[in-house]
Write a protein that holds these residues in place. Structure first.
Motif, PDB file in Angstrom:
ATOM      1  N   ARG A   1      14.726   9.892  -8.320  1.00  0.00           N
ATOM      2  CA  ARG A   1      13.827   8.731  -8.262  1.00  0.00           C
ATOM      3  C   ARG A   1      12.381   9.176  -8.122  1.00  0.00           C
ATOM      4  O   ARG A   1      11.472   8.620  -8.742  1.00  0.00           O
ATOM      5  CB  ARG A   1      14.219   7.833  -7.087  1.00  0.00           C
ATOM      6  N   LEU A   2      12.192  10.204  -7.301  1.00  0.00           N
ATOM      7  CA  LEU A   2      10.850  10.733  -7.085  1.00  0.00           C
ATOM      8  C   LEU A   2      10.273  11.279  -8.397  1.00  0.00           C
ATOM      9  O   LEU A   2       9.086  11.117  -8.692  1.00  0.00           O
ATOM     10  CB  LEU A   2      10.918  11.847  -6.032  1.00  0.00           C
ATOM     11  N   ALA A   3      11.141  11.947  -9.176  1.00  0.00           N
ATOM     12  CA  ALA A   3      10.683  12.565 -10.416  1.00  0.00           C
ATOM     13  C   ALA A   3      10.294  11.516 -11.451  1.00  0.00           C
ATOM     14  O   ALA A   3       9.405  11.739 -12.272  1.00  0.00           O
ATOM     15  CB  ALA A   3      11.771  13.486 -10.976  1.00  0.00           C
ATOM     16  N   VAL A   4      10.969  10.372 -11.415  1.00  0.00           N
ATOM     17  CA  VAL A   4      10.684   9.335 -12.397  1.00  0.00           C
ATOM     18  C   VAL A   4       9.421   8.552 -12.018  1.00  0.00           C
ATOM     19  O   VAL A   4       8.750   7.982 -12.876  1.00  0.00           O
ATOM     20  CB  VAL A   4      11.906   8.383 -12.527  1.00  0.00           C
ATOM     21  N   ALA A   5       9.102   8.566 -10.730  1.00  0.00           N
ATOM     22  CA  ALA A   5       8.021   7.700 -10.240  1.00  0.00           C
ATOM     23  C   ALA A   5       6.672   7.858 -10.962  1.00  0.00           C
ATOM     24  O   ALA A   5       6.082   6.848 -11.355  1.00  0.00           O
ATOM     25  CB  ALA A   5       7.846   7.902  -8.735  1.00  0.00           C
ATOM     26  N   PRO A   6       6.154   9.094 -11.148  1.00  0.00           N
ATOM     27  CA  PRO A   6       4.835   9.196 -11.781  1.00  0.00           C
ATOM     28  C   PRO A   6       4.804   8.578 -13.175  1.00  0.00           C
ATOM     29  O   PRO A   6       3.842   7.876 -13.517  1.00  0.00           O
ATOM     30  CB  PRO A   6       4.602  10.712 -11.869  1.00  0.00           C
ATOM     31  N   ALA A   7       5.844   8.824 -13.953  1.00  0.00           N
ATOM     32  CA  ALA A   7       5.864   8.273 -15.310  1.00  0.00           C
ATOM     33  C   ALA A   7       5.918   6.752 -15.268  1.00  0.00           C
ATOM     34  O   ALA A   7       5.207   6.072 -16.026  1.00  0.00           O
ATOM     35  CB  ALA A   7       7.068   8.823 -16.088  1.00  0.00           C
ATOM     36  N   VAL A   8       6.750   6.204 -14.375  1.00  0.00           N
ATOM     37  CA  VAL A   8       6.827   4.742 -14.272  1.00  0.00           C
ATOM     38  C   VAL A   8       5.481   4.180 -13.837  1.00  0.00           C
ATOM     39  O   VAL A   8       4.989   3.197 -14.398  1.00  0.00           O
ATOM     40  CB  VAL A   8       7.940   4.320 -13.289  1.00  0.00           C
TER      41      VAL A   8
ATOM     42  N   ALA B   1       2.482   5.494 -14.253  1.00  0.00           N
ATOM     43  CA  ALA B   1       1.494   5.618 -15.326  1.00  0.00           C
ATOM     44  C   ALA B   1       1.709   4.547 -16.390  1.00  0.00           C
ATOM     45  O   ALA B   1       0.769   3.880 -16.823  1.00  0.00           O
ATOM     46  CB  ALA B   1       1.579   7.012 -15.955  1.00  0.00           C
ATOM     47  N   LEU B   2       2.968   4.380 -16.792  1.00  0.00           N
ATOM     48  CA  LEU B   2       3.232   3.402 -17.848  1.00  0.00           C
ATOM     49  C   LEU B   2       3.053   1.970 -17.344  1.00  0.00           C
ATOM     50  O   LEU B   2       2.655   1.088 -18.104  1.00  0.00           O
ATOM     51  CB  LEU B   2       4.643   3.599 -18.420  1.00  0.00           C
ATOM     52  N   ALA B   3       3.355   1.751 -16.074  1.00  0.00           N
ATOM     53  CA  ALA B   3       3.143   0.411 -15.519  1.00  0.00           C
ATOM     54  C   ALA B   3       1.659   0.085 -15.531  1.00  0.00           C
ATOM     55  O   ALA B   3       1.238  -0.991 -15.973  1.00  0.00           O
ATOM     56  CB  ALA B   3       3.704   0.319 -14.105  1.00  0.00           C
TER      57      ALA B   3
END
Lengths: 349, 287
Positions: B11-18, B20-22
């Protein structure tokens, strides 16, 4: 039993295919010819293309007139930096989604409940905006608060989705038409943007991202990020889970698992993704035409300058075009399969 | 099974991409909605006030709007027709045994890697120029009067250029799909005495339906946003699309509010289309 084609049949198909292939390639071929002719000859081409003299002067003129290498440099900087930045976001994300997938939403609310929550926040945002007279020039904090009020519920909804839905949502961000984002991005980049004119007591009069790498690199990164994540995800998905389990049985920790087992297997996928992303940002021509004009302007902008030229310019246009497309075309030839995969979001491999 | 620790790390790894895209998808949208209800002109920023729906009204009643909306749809359909029909034919052709297949393939797909500004200007000048262009020479060679492409049929001219750029994409995807068509299936059909036409209708075409759908949907996303080809060939007034109209509201009229309203209309249009895409790609994802 394999199908046996007669020699005549094969020759016929070869002939037809080569003819059609040449027709498709012809405009590029023709540009290549014109690039090595004098201006006068370029305008009388079909009749004289074999007999008129060849020359390299166009390349020198293009460089001398407009510092062509500067544009090559700008294009490369934007393409490479945005790709690396994109990978920094995408590799962890793709790893997380491929190897630690969430199979159910982390917050259990019905779709109806979410819709009500979102509507409520939108209504509150609109009510505040309307009641303060809609004018936020002098009140950036209010503007920011309203954006957060509008955006955070959406972000929360995305964040609590299961992995499959997150992926689809990422894909959907790619569908935002640039025309819709043009005005906000232009105004964020530009010091005249209402929200950014002042920040508390700090005057942002010097704020400017138009025509800078600081603006173009993150922008290009965000444009291609969904494709990059998707492509990496489909590659990571193909790495068999059993290998990881075997490594764990042998007592590998998470770090060893990442560095010794996963990394070597992920390299080809990462390389393909990198290649595709460089091609995409090299050829991008909406944002570069709208947001650059000199300092950070890439080749696509430079070529567009030839749309209103003076005098004869075909040979110079051809020379400039040839230099702009050659490197990326060659890269493209080597990445056909990755291209299919990346641009169809893994739907066709 | 994934461990609890691994799950948290994931979950932590996905957070930055989410995140940024959000930010990328939400902030511009929020601002676009805001500006769309504002009377705000770049050359007179002090006279800025809440404008209600008037920006939408003016954008939609702009004489260019109906024409450009039509052009937007017509351009998408035109290019889709060119690329799907051409792509199926080219893919079948390239799937045949022949000499030098790799080279033909490279020649066919090359246009896809040409940046839009280059292909637009090369086509407009070297190919379609009414006097010196290659086509003009060909036309004269056959005793015909050369066509003044961009003056008389601007939309079709832009369509040809964009079609030339996207035909390789369709070909490449359909070819990839064709090559996965089982060889045994081909042989079985041949032994059953299926003719070429039957084979195409009953085996090839059904097999290509899914990739064709994918091509249509993906191309549509990009084709709705054709811009550079229209701008650098200077046919925005004759064959502009919605994207171009939004650009000219900002660039020529300096009208932020109306441009933002136009942008939102483009967003709605694109969303109608992409709703289908997400659904279909999603189905493929499950499969």
């Amino acid at each position: 039993m394999a199908r046996r084609e007669s020699l005549a049949k094969k020759s016929a198909w070869t002939l037809v295919a080569w003819a059609i292939g040449f027709v498709m390639f012809f405009p590029i071929f023709w540009t290549g010819i014109a690039a090595f002719k004098s201006e006068a000859d370029a305008y009388s081409l079909p009749r004289t293309w074999l007999t008129s003299p060849w020359t390299l002067e166009n390349f020198a003129i293009v460089q001398a007139r407009s510092n062509y290498l500067q544009y090559v440099f700008n294009t490369t900087v934007i393409a490479v930096l945005s790709t690396l930045l994109g990978l920094a976001f995408a590799i962890p994300a793709a790893w997380g989604m491929a190897f630690q997938p969430e199979t159910k939403p982390s917050v259990n609310l019905s779709g109806k409940a979410w819709a009500l929550i979102l509507l409520f926040f939108f209504a509150v945002t609109a009510a505040i905006a309307l009641s303060v007279g809609w004018r936020m020039t002098d009140n950036p904090l209010l503007g920011l608060a309203l954006i957060l009020l509008f955006g955070l519920p959406i972000a929360a909804w995305v964040w609590t989705r299961r992995t499959g839905d997150k992926l689809l949502w990422m894909l959907s961000t790619k569908m935002m038409p640039p025309a819709g984002a043009l005005i906000p991005i232009y105004l964020i980049f530009n010091r005249n943007g209402l929200v950014f004119r002042q920040w508390g007591g700090v005057d942002l009069g010097d704020w400017n991202l138009i025509d800078t790498f600081a603006g173009m690199v993150p922008l290009m990164m965000l444009l291609n990020l969904p494709i990059v994540i998707w492509m990496l995800y489909t590659y990571f998905k193909e790495i068999p889970f059993e290998i990881l389990e075997a490594a764990r049985m042998d007592g590998a920790g998470l770090w060893q698992e990442l560095s010794k087992v996963l990394a070597p297997m992920a390299v080809p996928g990462i390389a393909s993704t990198l290649l595709l992303n460089v091609i995409l940002s090299w050829n991008e021509a909406f944002w570069t035409l709208n947001l650059t004009n000199k300092n950070a302007a890439p080749l696509s902008f430079f070529i567009s300058e030839y749309s209103s030229p003076e005098g004869q310019f075909w040979a110079k246009l051809s020379a400039a075009s040839l230099m702009a497309i050659a490197p990326i075309m060659v890269l493209g030839w080597f990445s056909q399969r990755q291209l299919v995969r990346g641009l169809t979001f893994g739907a066709v491999k | 099974m994934a461990t609890r620790q691994g799950q948290a790390l994931g979950r932590l790894a996905v957070a930055p991409a989410v995140a940024a895209l959000a930010a990328w998808s939400i902030v511009p949208l929020a601002l676009a909605i805001y500006y769309a209800f504002l009377h705000y002109q770049l050359d007179n920023p002090d006279n800025t006030f809440f404008a209600g729906w008037s920006n939408f009204y003016y954008f939609v009643t702009d004489p260019f709007f109906a024409k450009d909306l039509f052009n937007t749809v017509a351009l998408v359909l035109l290019v889709l027709a060119i690329t799907i029909a051409g792509g199926v034919l080219l893919a079948i052709l390239l799937d045949r045994p022949m000499w030098g297949q790799g080279i033909v393939r490279v020649m066919v797909i090359s246009p896809f890697f040409i940046m839009p500004t280059v292909s637009a200007l090369v086509w407009k000048n070297l190919m379609m120029h009414p006097v010196y262009g290659f086509f003009a020479h060909v036309w004269r060679a056959f005793g015909l009067t050369p066509v003044d492409w961009f003056a008389s049929i601007p939309l079709l001219s832009v369509g040809i250029i964009v079609g030339w750029q996207w035909l390789p994409f369709a070909t490449l995807i359909l070819l990839t799909a064709l090559q996965s068509l089982d060889l045994e299936q081909k042989d079985a059909a041949q032994m059953d005495g299926a003719g070429t036409v039957d084979f195409f209708r009953h085996i090839t075409l059904p097999h290509l339906m899914r990739p064709i759908t994918v091509v249509i949907l993906i191309e549509t996303i990009f084709l709705l946003n054709v811009f550079a080809e229209i701008k650098v060939t200077s046919v925005g007034g004759l064959a502009g699309n919605l994207t171009y109209l939004v650009f000219s509201q900002l660039n020529d009229a300096n009208d932020v509010g109306e441009a933002a309203a136009g942008g939102l209309i483009a967003v709605v249009l694109a969303n109608l289309v992409s709703a289908f895409l997400v659904r279909i790609v999603g189905r493929n994802l499950e499969a």
